[in-house]
Design a protein around this motif. Structure first.
Motif, PDB file in Angstrom:
ATOM      1  N   VAL A   1       3.194  10.310  -9.903  1.00  0.00           N
ATOM      2  CA  VAL A   1       2.470  10.776 -11.083  1.00  0.00           C
ATOM      3  C   VAL A   1       2.197  12.277 -10.972  1.00  0.00           C
ATOM      4  CG1 VAL A   1       0.314  10.584 -12.385  1.00  0.00           C
ATOM      5  CG2 VAL A   1       1.445   8.526 -11.550  1.00  0.00           C
ATOM      6  N   GLY A   2       1.767  12.707  -9.801  1.00  0.00           N
ATOM      7  CA  GLY A   2       1.531  14.135  -9.596  1.00  0.00           C
ATOM      8  C   GLY A   2       2.813  14.943  -9.653  1.00  0.00           C
ATOM      9  N   TYR A   3       3.883  14.426  -9.053  1.00  0.00           N
ATOM     10  CA  TYR A   3       5.164  15.117  -9.101  1.00  0.00           C
ATOM     11  C   TYR A   3       5.688  15.217 -10.524  1.00  0.00           C
ATOM     12  CZ  TYR A   3       5.823  15.163  -4.010  1.00  0.00           C
ATOM     13  OH  TYR A   3       5.701  15.407  -2.669  1.00  0.00           O
ATOM     14  N   SER A   4       5.481  14.162 -11.321  1.00  0.00           N
ATOM     15  CA  SER A   4       5.969  14.183 -12.704  1.00  0.00           C
ATOM     16  C   SER A   4       5.287  15.283 -13.518  1.00  0.00           C
ATOM     17  CB  SER A   4       5.748  12.819 -13.361  1.00  0.00           C
ATOM     18  OG  SER A   4       4.369  12.559 -13.560  1.00  0.00           O
TER      19      SER A   4
ATOM     20  N   ALA B   1       0.830  -1.207   0.000  1.00  0.00           N
ATOM     21  CA  ALA B   1       0.000   0.000   0.000  1.00  0.00           C
ATOM     22  C   ALA B   1       0.862   1.254   0.000  1.00  0.00           C
ATOM     23  CB  ALA B   1      -0.923  -0.001   1.225  1.00  0.00           C
ATOM     24  N   ALA B   2       1.993   1.219   0.713  1.00  0.00           N
ATOM     25  CA  ALA B   2       2.895   2.371   0.734  1.00  0.00           C
ATOM     26  C   ALA B   2       3.493   2.627  -0.640  1.00  0.00           C
ATOM     27  CB  ALA B   2       4.005   2.136   1.756  1.00  0.00           C
ATOM     28  N   LEU B   3       3.873   1.553  -1.345  1.00  0.00           N
ATOM     29  CA  LEU B   3       4.432   1.717  -2.692  1.00  0.00           C
ATOM     30  C   LEU B   3       3.380   2.259  -3.651  1.00  0.00           C
ATOM     31  CD1 LEU B   3       6.793   1.362  -4.612  1.00  0.00           C
ATOM     32  CD2 LEU B   3       6.063  -1.008  -4.983  1.00  0.00           C
ATOM     33  N   THR B   4       2.143   1.800  -3.503  1.00  0.00           N
ATOM     34  CA  THR B   4       1.063   2.309  -4.351  1.00  0.00           C
ATOM     35  C   THR B   4       0.859   3.801  -4.138  1.00  0.00           C
ATOM     36  OG1 THR B   4      -0.041   0.147  -4.253  1.00  0.00           O
ATOM     37  CG2 THR B   4      -1.366   2.027  -4.936  1.00  0.00           C
ATOM     38  N   THR B   5       0.805   4.216  -2.887  1.00  0.00           N
ATOM     39  CA  THR B   5       0.645   5.639  -2.582  1.00  0.00           C
ATOM     40  C   THR B   5       1.810   6.461  -3.125  1.00  0.00           C
ATOM     41  OG1 THR B   5      -0.555   5.055  -0.556  1.00  0.00           O
ATOM     42  CG2 THR B   5       0.289   7.301  -0.715  1.00  0.00           C
ATOM     43  N   THR B   6       3.016   5.911  -3.043  1.00  0.00           N
ATOM     44  CA  THR B   6       4.187   6.624  -3.536  1.00  0.00           C
ATOM     45  C   THR B   6       4.145   6.778  -5.053  1.00  0.00           C
ATOM     46  OG1 THR B   6       5.482   5.746  -1.691  1.00  0.00           O
ATOM     47  CG2 THR B   6       6.702   6.631  -3.556  1.00  0.00           C
ATOM     48  N   LEU B   7       3.733   5.720  -5.764  1.00  0.00           N
ATOM     49  CA  LEU B   7       3.652   5.809  -7.226  1.00  0.00           C
ATOM     50  C   LEU B   7       2.595   6.815  -7.666  1.00  0.00           C
ATOM     51  CD1 LEU B   7       3.999   2.040  -8.254  1.00  0.00           C
ATOM     52  CD2 LEU B   7       5.715   3.858  -8.441  1.00  0.00           C
ATOM     53  N   VAL B   8       1.477   6.854  -6.947  1.00  0.00           N
ATOM     54  CA  VAL B   8       0.451   7.848  -7.256  1.00  0.00           C
ATOM     55  C   VAL B   8       0.996   9.259  -7.024  1.00  0.00           C
ATOM     56  CG1 VAL B   8      -1.797   8.758  -6.542  1.00  0.00           C
ATOM     57  CG2 VAL B   8      -1.478   6.296  -6.814  1.00  0.00           C
ATOM     58  N   THR B   9       1.757   9.431  -5.949  1.00  0.00           N
ATOM     59  CA  THR B   9       2.386  10.726  -5.693  1.00  0.00           C
ATOM     60  C   THR B   9       3.384  11.076  -6.785  1.00  0.00           C
ATOM     61  OG1 THR B   9       2.141  10.357  -3.310  1.00  0.00           O
ATOM     62  CG2 THR B   9       3.697  12.051  -3.994  1.00  0.00           C
TER      63      THR B   9
ATOM     64  N   VAL C   1      -7.763  13.446 -18.430  1.00  0.00           N
ATOM     65  CA  VAL C   1      -8.375  12.113 -18.459  1.00  0.00           C
ATOM     66  C   VAL C   1      -7.306  11.025 -18.379  1.00  0.00           C
ATOM     67  CG1 VAL C   1      -9.674  10.502 -19.891  1.00  0.00           C
ATOM     68  CG2 VAL C   1     -10.450  12.862 -19.664  1.00  0.00           C
ATOM     69  N   ILE C   2      -6.217  11.192 -19.121  1.00  0.00           N
ATOM     70  CA  ILE C   2      -5.153  10.195 -19.107  1.00  0.00           C
ATOM     71  C   ILE C   2      -4.488  10.128 -17.733  1.00  0.00           C
ATOM     72  CG2 ILE C   2      -2.879   9.629 -20.046  1.00  0.00           C
ATOM     73  CD1 ILE C   2      -3.816  10.618 -22.726  1.00  0.00           C
ATOM     74  N   MET C   3      -4.280  11.274 -17.102  1.00  0.00           N
ATOM     75  CA  MET C   3      -3.698  11.285 -15.763  1.00  0.00           C
ATOM     76  C   MET C   3      -4.599  10.563 -14.763  1.00  0.00           C
ATOM     77  SD  MET C   3      -0.734  13.045 -15.691  1.00  0.00           S
ATOM     78  CE  MET C   3      -0.558  13.800 -14.087  1.00  0.00           C
ATOM     79  N   VAL C   4      -5.898  10.798 -14.870  1.00  0.00           N
ATOM     80  CA  VAL C   4      -6.852  10.131 -13.969  1.00  0.00           C
ATOM     81  C   VAL C   4      -6.828   8.622 -14.206  1.00  0.00           C
ATOM     82  CG1 VAL C   4      -9.298   9.857 -13.417  1.00  0.00           C
ATOM     83  CG2 VAL C   4      -8.331  12.149 -13.697  1.00  0.00           C
ATOM     84  N   LEU C   5      -6.832   8.206 -15.466  1.00  0.00           N
ATOM     85  CA  LEU C   5      -6.794   6.773 -15.781  1.00  0.00           C
ATOM     86  C   LEU C   5      -5.496   6.138 -15.303  1.00  0.00           C
ATOM     87  CD1 LEU C   5      -8.326   6.735 -19.384  1.00  0.00           C
ATOM     88  CD2 LEU C   5      -9.432   6.084 -17.239  1.00  0.00           C
ATOM     89  N   LEU C   6      -4.391   6.865 -15.421  1.00  0.00           N
ATOM     90  CA  LEU C   6      -3.108   6.340 -14.964  1.00  0.00           C
ATOM     91  C   LEU C   6      -3.093   6.133 -13.454  1.00  0.00           C
ATOM     92  CD1 LEU C   6      -0.219   5.570 -15.730  1.00  0.00           C
ATOM     93  CD2 LEU C   6       0.429   7.974 -15.526  1.00  0.00           C
ATOM     94  N   VAL C   7      -3.617   7.109 -12.736  1.00  0.00           N
ATOM     95  CA  VAL C   7      -3.679   6.979 -11.274  1.00  0.00           C
ATOM     96  C   VAL C   7      -4.619   5.847 -10.870  1.00  0.00           C
ATOM     97  CG1 VAL C   7      -4.442   8.129  -9.157  1.00  0.00           C
ATOM     98  CG2 VAL C   7      -3.042   9.366 -10.822  1.00  0.00           C
TER      99      VAL C   7
END
Length: 246
Positions: free
Chosen positions: A166-169, A156-164, A202-208
């Motif tokens: 995406v926003g940082y990118s 769960a921590a890795l998932t949250t980090t990857l989602v973060t 839309v693509i960012m939302v789908l990616l997350v």
């Protein structure tokens, strides 16, 4: 039909969008690997060296915690600008997705390390005590008790980090990192191209959503507690009453 025709004929979508998407995936993928490789041992060390850990080191733990807290307190946009010389030194360039991976990794490693520390803290202390009684070494406790028992929390921590990430990118793209953030800024904002902005969002939302779905599936897979509770047990049938009433 006018909106669909605009999408098909818009060079920002037909030509720039595939490149931007690949750059975003590149930034998230490379930064995610380095964040996992650095943040996981760092989080384990912070937990093991903290109060009540398997190897308490109060002074070292305090210094590492201060460094982690300082890095986490700096907004990513400022951190990325401040690390431009470091990015140029490591990658040979200050722009592009590869250069952006340096501040992305440095910005997310402390965040992930704190999540790892929190996941390890939730492990039942009774299992650690049992391992100590059986003569396990500190390294064996970490590898065979702490990390396996904390796997759902770590996933769960890795998932949250990857989602973060995406926003940082997206923020990195605005400052020269490329990806969907740069596409949305150059086409959607500066050129007032609403179609590109909508498609990018839309693509960012789908990616997350895809990352979150995969992460939730991984958490369910590694959570042996749910698997044990879901396993059908053997139901014992009640014995027939053989007592004879009078």
């Amino acid at each position: 039909m006018n909106f669909l025709d605009e999408l098909i004929t818009n060079p920002g979508i037909t030509k720039a969008l595939p490149v931007a998407l690949m750059e975003t995936l590149q930034m998230v993928g490379i930064s995610g690997v380095f964040t996992l490789a650095i943040g996981l041992p760092l989080g384990v060390f912070m937990h093991a060296s903290g109060p009540g850990g398997v190897r308490p080191m109060p002074a070292t733990n305090r210094v590492v915690s201060i460094i982690v807290n300082i890095t986490r307190s700096i907004p990513f946009a400022i951190l990325m600008v401040a690390l431009i010389p470091l990015s140029r030194f490591i990658t040979g360039s200050s722009i592009g997705p590869i250069a952006a991976c340096v501040p992305l990794t440095i910005g997310t490693v402390p965040f992930f390390a704190r999540l790892v520390e929190s996941a390890l803290r939730d492990v039942d202390s009774g299992k650690i005590d049992a391992a100590l009684v059986m003569g396990s070494t500190r390294m064996q406790i970490i590898r065979k008790v702490l990390v396996p028992e904390a796997m759902p929390g770590l996933a769960a921590a890795l998932t949250t980090t990857l989602v973060t990430l995406v926003g940082y990118s997206a923020m990195a793209g605005i400052t020269g990192g490329g990806g969907l953030g740069r596409l949305a800024y150059n086409y959607g904002f500066q050129r007032f191209d609403t179609a590109v902005m909508i498609v990018t969002i839309v693509i960012m939302v789908l990616l997350v959503q895809g990352i979150q779905w995969a992460g939730d599936a991984a958490v369910r897979r590694v959570d042996h507690r749910n698997a044990a509770s879901a396993r059908p047990g053997k139901v014992r049938r009640p014995e027939p009453d053989t007592a004879v009433g009078i």
